[in-house]
Design an enzyme around this catalytic site. Structure first.
Site, PDB file in Angstrom:
ATOM      1  CD  GLN A   1      -1.831   2.973  -5.397  1.00 56.37           C
ATOM      2  OE1 GLN A   1      -3.131   3.525  -5.622  1.00 56.37           O
ATOM      3  NE2 GLN A   1      -1.399   1.820  -5.854  1.00 56.37           N
ATOM      4  CD  GLU A   2       3.052   3.135  -0.925  1.00 58.20           C
ATOM      5  OE1 GLU A   2       3.814   3.501  -1.706  1.00 58.20           O
ATOM      6  OE2 GLU A   2       3.080   1.693  -0.740  1.00 58.20           O
TER       7      GLU A   2
END
Length: 493
Positions: free
Chosen positions: A300-301
């Site tokens: 996600q990051e």
């Protein structure tokens, strides 16, 4: 005697001459800026103040070698009032040049174009032109680009009506169109783009006019020294790519980064994850985490890119800020192992800050939201939840109130103020989706599999559909089983 008198007069005149605006700023060492809170202008992100205009004006202050002193107004009405009284050097209002500004403000284009667009709730009939809205009311924020355009078009659509809402911002207007409380509204296209993913019931109809560049505003009474310096600054920022980089940061994701396809995710699982799987497993084990959750956070990051960097200074596979890295003892954020170690350690610290009375898996959902938006904003949302008579210890209740932190009528009641509260909701949702897929594909570590008291065992099921406890490698095609909506990501990435 006459010569002495003339010399004295000249010295007196020289000593009393008015310094330029730019010289006054340098003498004081402060650039005074008035703004309002909006995702397109200025807001407090999880890593501190940010926003397209804020990042630029901060760089401008650094270019001048002075302190940036920001004052936040309630709305554009206040911004314009402060500028009219010459109480600030620059105003950031998200407005383009208007005929009414000619004798009141000087304007400097910022590189972002926007136009006034009519939006509507998808349950009402789509209007094709203003003439289709005869007898209907269009709803607007105060002191926007929209009202003067409607006034200019009144001759072609004399029956058009509109209502200004001084207490609402664009997010508040869109929220009411989303619920159907308002059927039609006008908002700026850039603010619609930044918020549209959060309001799926809102549809765009047509634009009222051509796109125009948004501008910084300067008091008309100023001389041209400051706006001249700002013009030169913008030319420099455009030439070295800074404006393009910031534009990509805050706007570039809107047409292709809202949804990451299942095919892209699977490609990264097959081609990137193997390089870091052992690191995820090792450091998750040290901090008693399910490695698949840690890997989902990493995806996600940064989409598992160890050299990922944002203009706001967040770096590495786990996108750690410099302050966070220093706090947890990470020296090189671009080193994949250090970044993963730091992400695991920091998440564990965040998780332990969540009250122990909150049961799993909700405690993990809260920890993820806090990791994204900050503990203070999460607590604000929990207080709003409790004030509404719902359970502040239950994620399904709190996630309804986090988005309200982006609306002035709500965030002004909180301790920590404005936050893009939709983002932690999507952040948690996305990580849950990524985790679900990884949990189906990958086995947990032996320690996690056999440890019954791990807070990360037994991720949430049922609320968004049941999930198989595991799929055999034979006869399961993960490409076919991925949900089509997999991969919606918040605008911070």
């Amino acid at each position: 005697m006459v010569a002495c008198t003339l010399t004295l007069a000249l010295l007196t005149l020289t000593g009393c001459s008015q310094p330029s605006t730019l010289q006054e700023i340098r003498n004081e060492g402060v650039l005074h800026v008035i703004t309002r809170v909006a995702p397109s202008i200025y807001y407090e992100g999880r890593n501190g103040p940010t926003g397209y205009d804020y990042e630029l004006v901060k760089l401008f202050a650094e270019e001048l070698g002075v302190e940036l002193r920001l004052r936040v107004a309630d709305d554009n009405t206040n911004v314009l009032s402060v500028l009219s009284r010459d109480f600030a050097h620059i105003g950031l209002a998200g407005l383009s040049a208007q005929p009414l500004f000619e004798n009141q403000y000087k304007t400097l284009p910022t590189g972002i174009e926007a136009q006034s667009v009519v939006v509507y709730n998808r349950d009402v009939e789509r209007p094709e032109a203003l003439t289709d809205l005869a007898g209907q009311t269009l709803h607007l924020v105060s002191d926007s680009n929209h009202e003067y355009q409607l006034q200019a078009l009144a001759g072609t659509a004399p029956d058009i009506l509109w209502q200004v809402h001084p207490g609402l911002d664009a997010a508040g207007i869109l929220a009411r169109v989303e619920t159907g409380e308002l059927s039609y509204a006008v908002v700026s296209s850039n603010e619609l783009e930044l918020n549209h993913v959060f309001f799926p019931q809102v549809k765009q109809a047509f634009a009222l006019g051509d796109a125009m560049e948004l501008a910084w505003l300067f008091p008309a009474g100023q001389d041209d020294s400051l706006i001249g310096a700002a013009t030169a600054f913008f030319e420099k920022m455009k030439a070295d790519g800074t404006v393009a980089q910031l534009s990509e940061r805050f706007y570039g994701h809107l047409d292709h980064l809202n949804y990451v396809g299942a095919r892209t995710f699977m490609h990264h699982v097959e081609n990137r994850l193997p390089d870091y799987k052992a690191l995820f497993m090792d450091h998750a084990s040290i901090f008693n985490m399910d490695w698949r959750l840690l890997a989902a956070i990493g995806y996600q990051e940064s989409h598992w890119r160890p050299n990922a960097t944002s203009p706001t200074g967040v770096r590495g596979l786990m996108m750690l800020t410099r302050n966070t890295a220093n706090y947890i003892g990470i020296n090189n954020r671009l080193d994949a192992e250090e970044s993963i170690q730091g992400g695991a350690k920091y998440f564990r610290m965040v998780h332990e800050k969540i009250p122990e009375r909150i049961a799993e898996p909700d405690r993990t959902w809260f920890a993820l939201a806090s990791y994204n938006v900050g503990f203070g904003h999460l607590e604000d949302a929990r207080r709003l939840t409790e004030g509404a008579g719902k359970n502040p210890d239950r994620w399904m209740d709190v996630k309804e109130f986090l988005p309200l932190l982006a609306q002035k009528e709500w965030y002004k009641k909180t301790r920590f103020g404005y936050a893009r509260g939709h983002e932690p909701v999507l952040y948690v949702q996305n990580i849950r989706r990524y985790y679900d897929v990884l949990a189906r594909m990958m086995e947990p570590t032996e320690d996690i599999a056999t440890t019954t008291d791990s807070p990360f065992v037994g991720m949430e099921q049922g609320a968004e559909g049941s999930r198989s406890s595991g799929l055999s490698e034979e006869g399961s095609d993960m490409r076919a089983s991925l949900p089509p909506e997999l991969g919606m990501i918040p605008p911070t990435l």
